[in-house]
Scaffold this motif. Structure first.
Motif, short mmCIF file in Angstrom:
data_model
loop_
_atom_site.label_atom_id
_atom_site.label_comp_id
_atom_site.label_asym_id
_atom_site.label_seq_id
_atom_site.Cartn_x
_atom_site.Cartn_y
_atom_site.Cartn_z
N SER A 284 1.69 6.85 -7.35
CA SER A 284 2.62 6.74 -6.24
C SER A 284 2.17 5.56 -5.40
N VAL A 285 3.08 4.60 -5.17
CA VAL A 285 2.75 3.38 -4.44
C VAL A 285 3.66 3.28 -3.23
N ARG A 286 3.08 3.03 -2.07
CA ARG A 286 3.83 2.83 -0.84
C ARG A 286 3.42 1.49 -0.25
N ALA A 287 4.40 0.74 0.29
CA ALA A 287 4.12 -0.56 0.91
C ALA A 287 5.14 -0.84 2.00
N ARG A 288 4.77 -1.71 2.92
CA ARG A 288 5.69 -2.19 3.95
C ARG A 288 6.28 -3.50 3.46
N ALA A 289 7.63 -3.51 3.28
CA ALA A 289 8.31 -4.69 2.74
C ALA A 289 9.08 -5.39 3.84
N THR A 290 8.97 -6.72 3.89
CA THR A 290 9.69 -7.54 4.86
C THR A 290 10.65 -8.47 4.13
N ASN A 291 11.90 -8.50 4.59
CA ASN A 291 12.91 -9.38 3.99
C ASN A 291 12.86 -10.72 4.70
#
Length: 352
Positions: A284-291
């Motif tokens: 399980s991978v969680r990350a903060r993504a910025t566009n």
């Protein structure tokens, strides 16, 4: 002793069928057939007058019989006439439903199987003759508003009394009351006025990714949905990675989180990456993504985990309405068993 019998012809007592003449003084030897007209007399000494007979006369006893028969005939005819309105009323109430699919606005009935042209020459459809119908390809549709069969097919028959029931392969309730088993999420209920409600909160795509079934769900890369998840399915939550115990060597233990702080993939930056095992011991991978680019309606991402240069796990994530310059938390779902890893890589699979 004198005989007071008037002169005349009288029935002969000694000769049946004959009459005998009395001259007022006594009986003579003159005889005649009894049907010969004679004057009525009233004899004495046991004789009685002979009644005159008429040949070919109408029997008077038939008169009352004919009168009775006439009354019966009049009664029968009168009853038949009196019963006519009721019979007409019965015929009016037992008329059968006309053949066809729809009643047109001009009062006619149309049996045109082309739903695009039905009643087109009769001021349009006033009402359908059944609530549901079956298309030529077997699809059941609700006959309301502007019904259409898939791919513009024809209507095959009406289904009076039909009540939609959910089937084992159905995934959604459509807005027209029918159910759909179309696994192409872009086309589910497309011939039934759209999706009213999904039959589960989550579904698994063909590639293994689990997505939430809400407004406009899509699988990565336009994949079909493979199956619905159980109604009690709960998506995995991120937990801290299990602690690693240092081996009895002087080397450091393998990392359980990505060594880098940020990762770039296309117009997106991934930071605060956390790798852990979910409730079934998969990655399980969680990350903060910025566009960093323009706003996109939807996008799908992939993550790859390596150990010693070899791939040990992959995961996918799907986002919608990702606005330019915004940052969101993205969770990647994987079906690979959790294991040690030393490198993480992110990719953009699709966006539109």
């Amino acid at each position: 002793m004198s005989d007071d019998t008037p002169a005349g012809w009288y029935q002969a007592g000694d000769r049946p069928g004959q009459q005998r003449y009395h001259d007022g003084s006594g009986w003579t030897d003159h005889y005649a057939p009894i049907d010969q007209p004679t004057q009525q007399q009233y004899p004495q000494q046991g004789a009685y007058p002979v009644q005159p007979q008429k040949k070919g006369g109408f029997p008077k006893w038939l008169i009352p019989v004919i009168a009775c028969l006439g009354l019966v005939f009049i009664a029968v005819i009168g009853g038949a006439i009196a019963g006519s309105p009721d019979e007409e009323a019965d015929e009016a109430t037992t008329t059968t439903e006309p053949d066809g699919f729809a009643k047109c606005n001009d009062g006619s009935i149309s049996d045109n199987t082309d739903l695009r042209a039905i009643c087109s020459s009769h001021d349009g459809v006033s009402e359908w003759l059944s609530e549901y119908g079956e298309c030529a390809d077997g699809t059941v549709i609700a006959l309301r508003d502007d019904p259409q069969c898939p791919s513009g097919g024809d209507l095959a028959k009406l289904l009076p009394g039909y009540e939609p029931e959910v089937g084992p392969d159905d995934i959604a309730l459509c807005k027209d009351g029918t159910f759909s088993d179309n696994l192409d999420l872009a086309a589910t209920c497309s011939s039934h006025a759209g999706v009213e409600d999904w039959l589960a909160d989550y579904g698994r795509c063909e590639g293994g990714e689990v997505i939430r079934l809400e407004d406009g769900p899509r699988c990565p890369g336009g994949e079909d949905l493979a199956e619905l998840m159980p109604t009690d399915y709960v998506p995995p939550t991120t937990t801290e990675p299990p602690a690693t115990t240092a081996p009895p060597t002087t080397t450091a233990p393998p990392a359980t989180a990505a060594p880098a702080d940020t990762y770039e993939a296309g117009n997106y930056t991934f930071a605060d990456v956390q790798v852990s095992s979910d409730f079934v011991d998969d990655f399980s991978v969680r990350a903060r993504a910025t566009n960093n680019g323009d706003t996109v309606e939807s996008a799908s991402f992939a993550v790859t985990l390596f150990a010693g240069g070899s791939v040990v796990g992959t995961g996918t994530a799907f986002v919608s309405n990702f606005e330019a310059g915004s940052t969101i938390t993205v969770e990647f779902i994987s079906i690979d068993d959790f294991t040690e890893h030393d490198e993480v890589e992110f990719q953009v699979e699709s966006e539109f």
